[in-house]
Every structure is written in structure tokens, then in C-alpha cells.
Design an enzyme around this catalytic site. Structure first.
Site, PDB file in Angstrom:
ATOM      1  CB  SER A   1      -6.108 -12.793  11.230  1.00 39.05           C
ATOM      2  OG  SER A   1      -5.276 -13.377  10.249  1.00 39.05           O
TER       3      SER A   1
ATOM      4  CB  THR B   1      -5.469  -7.504   6.542  1.00 40.73           C
ATOM      5  OG1 THR B   1      -6.123  -6.927   7.659  1.00 40.73           O
ATOM      6  CG2 THR B   1      -6.235  -7.201   5.278  1.00 40.73           C
TER       7      THR B   1
ATOM      8  CB  THR C   1      -9.173  -8.331   7.776  1.00 42.80           C
ATOM      9  OG1 THR C   1      -8.579  -8.640   9.024  1.00 42.80           O
ATOM     10  CG2 THR C   1     -10.038  -7.106   7.955  1.00 42.80           C
TER      11      THR C   1
ATOM     12  NE  ARG D   1     -11.175  -1.870  14.388  1.00 46.66           N
ATOM     13  CZ  ARG D   1     -10.290  -2.382  13.537  1.00 46.66           C
ATOM     14  NH1 ARG D   1     -10.627  -3.428  12.802  1.00 46.66           N
ATOM     15  NH2 ARG D   1      -9.089  -1.890  13.423  1.00 46.66           N
ATOM     16  CB  VAL D   2     -15.690  -0.591  10.212  1.00 52.54           C
ATOM     17  CG1 VAL D   2     -15.135  -0.705   8.794  1.00 52.54           C
ATOM     18  CG2 VAL D   2     -17.083  -1.216  10.273  1.00 52.54           C
ATOM     19  N   GLY D   3     -12.451  -1.538  10.487  1.00 53.59           N
ATOM     20  CA  GLY D   3     -11.071  -1.100  10.302  1.00 53.59           C
ATOM     21  C   GLY D   3     -10.854  -0.488   8.924  1.00 53.59           C
ATOM     22  CG  ASP D   4      -6.907  -0.853   7.381  1.00 57.66           C
ATOM     23  OD1 ASP D   4      -7.237  -1.650   8.293  1.00 57.66           O
ATOM     24  OD2 ASP D   4      -5.933  -1.061   6.636  1.00 57.66           O
TER      25      ASP D   4
ATOM     26  CB  THR E   1      -1.642  -5.751   6.873  1.00 61.69           C
ATOM     27  OG1 THR E   1      -2.054  -6.582   7.976  1.00 61.69           O
ATOM     28  CG2 THR E   1      -0.131  -5.686   6.853  1.00 61.69           C
ATOM     29  N   GLY E   2      -2.349  -4.150   9.429  1.00 63.67           N
ATOM     30  CA  GLY E   2      -1.963  -3.570  10.712  1.00 63.67           C
ATOM     31  C   GLY E   2      -3.120  -2.822  11.357  1.00 63.67           C
ATOM     32  CG  HIS E   3      -2.704  -1.470  15.260  1.00 58.61           C
ATOM     33  ND1 HIS E   3      -1.558  -2.230  15.072  1.00 58.61           N
ATOM     34  CD2 HIS E   3      -3.212  -1.836  16.460  1.00 58.61           C
ATOM     35  CE1 HIS E   3      -1.383  -3.015  16.121  1.00 58.61           C
ATOM     36  NE2 HIS E   3      -2.367  -2.796  16.980  1.00 58.61           N
ATOM     37  N   GLY E   4      -5.840  -0.739  11.843  1.00 63.83           N
ATOM     38  CA  GLY E   4      -6.650  -0.039  10.860  1.00 63.83           C
ATOM     39  C   GLY E   4      -6.904   1.411  11.216  1.00 63.83           C
TER      40      GLY E   4
HETATM   41  N1  ASP Z   1      -6.052  -3.850   9.226  1.00 67.30           N
HETATM   42  C1  ASP Z   1      -6.891  -4.781   9.928  1.00 67.30           C
HETATM   43  C2  ASP Z   1      -7.874  -4.021  10.762  1.00 67.30           C
HETATM   44  O1  ASP Z   1      -7.525  -3.021  11.332  1.00 67.30           O
HETATM   45  C3  ASP Z   1      -6.158  -5.746  10.806  1.00 67.30           C
HETATM   46  C4  ASP Z   1      -4.779  -6.171  10.389  1.00 67.30           C
HETATM   47  O2  ASP Z   1      -4.387  -6.071   9.230  1.00 67.30           O
HETATM   48  O3  ASP Z   1      -4.005  -6.613  11.236  1.00 67.30           O
HETATM   49  O4  ASP Z   1      -8.969  -4.472  10.901  1.00 67.30           O
END
Ligand code: ASP
Length: 334
Positions: A88, A190, A208, A218-221, A241-244
Site C-alpha cells: 500500500s 498509508t 502511499t 485520483r489523488v487522495g489526502d 490514514t484511511g479514505h482520503g
Molecule cells: N489515505 C490514503 C488515500 O486515500 C489511503 C489510506 O491511508 O488507506 O489515498
């Protein structure tokens, strides 16, 4: 509904050449001898998920010798970035739906210097490219081809980051092509790392490969300063971390730091940020079970804490005496 931290792994730091016992620095108040000295816990490093243990070790090799938090966080996150078995982050990261491994990373120091790359391909250590953006360009963020062009000019080698296992899984995924990131399942993650050094300075890094099978582009947080990472050397530092998408929606890490500025301790600041995520999911009629978001934070005194949406998020804390993986406090139990 909050879990307390349970220690599930502990790694001793002896043998790593670290300066043990230097983490409790009493700072006497010269004005008033009766005032209890404030104990500042430093140096200290925190990082997300189980790969944080090894990453912290690399960071501690710098922090424990009185090195800079900035150097420590870069060195720390490079460990999972360079590990093909970590699926990841960096090399070995899962690809987007077109089979391309695209990486996001950012870094921030104690002076407010920032550097970031997004949707960067073919470079194993995006965090070091982010640092080069910070130190060698007039800009703070480079994306896609421009980021790659800059990295190559800086001498970073061009590599194939799609490892065999990731390619196999992606081909399997293509059969159904269903995009369903699951909370705590490692099709994303991440490494976010924040550190307080011997001089009392804070820095952070976040890197990440993003959500597996995301749309190309796509770009996350994680590469977005304020969302996936924020450092204010007067107050504290936070990373996510998680759903950006959900972290960006509330500009999460800037929020956590601002809440600490208003007097909240690190865990309560993270908890309030999670409450905002939860509230916006509710307002938008979305199912909370579909997402995970976790924050970790340190304040200037070396107090630290975390909070996440679903149970299952853990993070590693290293203070020179121990390097332990702890479960985060959470909003709901899964
Ligand atoms: N935060 C990351 C993203 O959204 C992924 C993750 O941390 O699980 O790209």
C-alpha cells in the site's frame, strides 16, 4: 464507545545505538522555583499501522542521536516505501484500475516548509522527491508527468514498481472491476509519520500508493498539506490514514492541529476531527461502515494520541525506551 490502547507489540531499542533515557527532559522554570517543571517528552516518533514499528526504528537511528525530525521522518517512511511486500506504499504498492502504480507523498518541517508529489509513477521513494520539491524548487507540489520529469532530473532512478503479486491481483480484480475499498483491509493504507526531536522541533511525512484500483489520476489526502499531514511547530503535528476523500472533506490534519491550538489534548483533537467525518457521512446519507479514517497527533509537549472511525487502526510509538504498536481509540466497533 471508545477502546483504550492495548499494547500488542513491543520492540526494544537496545542495540540500535540509541540514546536511551533522554526522552524525559525537565525544563525548570527559572522565574519561579516553586512551579513544577514541565516534562517535555522528546524525542518521540509516531507512525501509522504495523509497518510503523520498523519505520520508527529507522527514524530513531536519527532522533536518538540528536538528529533532526525532518531527516528522521524521511528516513523512517522510506522503509515501507522500499519494501516490495508492503502493498500500500511505494514499491510494491497496488496499482490503479489501469494497472499503473501512482504514488502520493508530502513532507513538512518545523519552519512551515512543504513539498509534495501526487500521481507520481516509476519512483520508489516519492517522499524524497517531495523533499526535493520542498528544497529545490520555487513550488510546493508537482504532479504526474511533471513530478516524474523533476524526479529524473534530480537523478532518481526510473523503476517498475508493479510487483508480480500486485499484477496478478489486479488482473483478477479486472474480471469484476468492482471498486470497493474496505475499512482496515489492506487494499489501501498509508504511512504517516510525525516526530518531535531533541531540539523540540516537529516535522512530518506521509506517503502511499493510495486506494487500490482507484481511477487513473485520483489523488487522495496523503500528498495534500492540511489534509493528510500538518505541522505547526508552535502547537503540534498530525497525520492521517484511511479514505482520503473523507479526510480532504474536513481538511483533517489542519483541523486536528487547530483543535490542539484551542487547548484540546492530541486524542481529543483527533476525536473531534473523527466526529466531523462521521457527521458529514451522516448528513450525506452515506454508510459509515464503508469507510475508515484514523488520525495520530503529537503536541509540543510530546503528548500524543489518536482516534479513528472504526476499530482496527493501530499505530507505532517510539520514545527511545520502547517502540510499541498500540490500538487507536475509535468511534465504532467493527
Ligand atoms: N489515505 C490514503 C488515500 O486515500 C489511503 C489510506 O491511508 O488507506 O489515498
Amino acid at each position: 464507545m471508545s477502546s483504550r490502547k492495548s499494547f500488542i507489540k513491543s520492540a526494544t531499542l537496545s542495540g540500535m545505538g540509541v540514546l536511551l533515557g533522554s526522552n524525559l527532559m525537565a525544563e525548570p522554570n527559572k522565574e519561579d522555583k516553586k512551579t513544577k517543571p514541565t516534562a517535555i517528552r522528546k524525542p518521540l516518533v509516531l507512525s501509522t499501522w504495523r509497518f510503523g514499528i520498523q519505520a520508527n526504528e529507522a527514524a530513531w537511528a536519527i532522533l536518538g542521536k540528536g538528529g533532526k525530525a525532518l531527516d528522521a521522518v524521511e528516513a523512517g517512511v522510506k522503509i515501507p516505501e522500499g519494501d516490495p511486500k508492503e502493498r500500500s506504499v511505494g514499491y510494491g504498492g497496488r496499482p490503479d484500475r489501469d494497472g499503473r502504480v501512482t504514488l502520493d507523498a508530502c513532507i513538512m518541517d518545523e519552519l512551515g516548509n512543504i513539498g509534495s508529489v501526487a500521481a507520481l509513477e516509476h519512483i520508489k521513494h516519492p517522499i524524497s522527491v517531495a523533499r526535493a520539491v520542498m528544497e529545490k524548487t520555487p513550488h510546493v507540489m508537482l504532479v504526474g508527468d511533471g513530478a516524474l520529469q523533476f524526479a529524473l532530473e534530480q537523478g532518481f532512478p526510473k523503476e517498475n514498481l508493479l510487483v508480480e503479486d500486485s499484477e496478478k491481483e489486479w488482473k483478477e480484480w479486472l474480471k469484476k472491476s468492482e471498486y470497493k475499498p474496505i475499512a482496515n483491509i489492506e487494499n489501501h493504507d498509508t504511512i504517516g509519520m510525525i516526530a518531535l526531536d531533541e531540539n523540540g522541533n516537529l516535522s512530518g511525512a506521509c506517503t502511499t500508493s493510495g486506494m487500490a484500483y482507484k481511477m487513473h489520476g485520483r489523488v487522495g489526502d496523503s500528498p495534500i498539506i492540511g489534509a493528510g499531514l500538518y505541522v505547526d511547530n508552535e502547537i503540534g503535528a498530525a497525520t492521517a490514514t484511511g479514505h482520503g476523500e473523507e479526510v480532504i472533506r474536513i481538511v483533517g490534519c489542519h483541523l486536528v492541529v487547530e483543535l490542539m491550538r484551542q487547548g484540546k489534548n492530541p486524542e481529543d483533537a483527533c476525536k473531534e476531527a473523527v466526529a466531523r467525518v462521521v457527521n458529514l457521512m451522516k448528513v450525506r446519507g452515506k454508510n459509515l461502515k464503508d469507510i475508515q479514517v484514523g488520525f495520530i497527533a503529537i503536541n509540543k509537549q510530546g503528548e500524543h494520541g489518536s482516534y479513528c472511525v472504526q476499530s482496527g487502526f493501530n499505530y507505532a510509538i517510539c520514545d527511545g525506551k520502547s517502540n510499541v504498536l498500540v490500538d487507536s481509540a475509535y468511534h465504532s466497533k467493527v
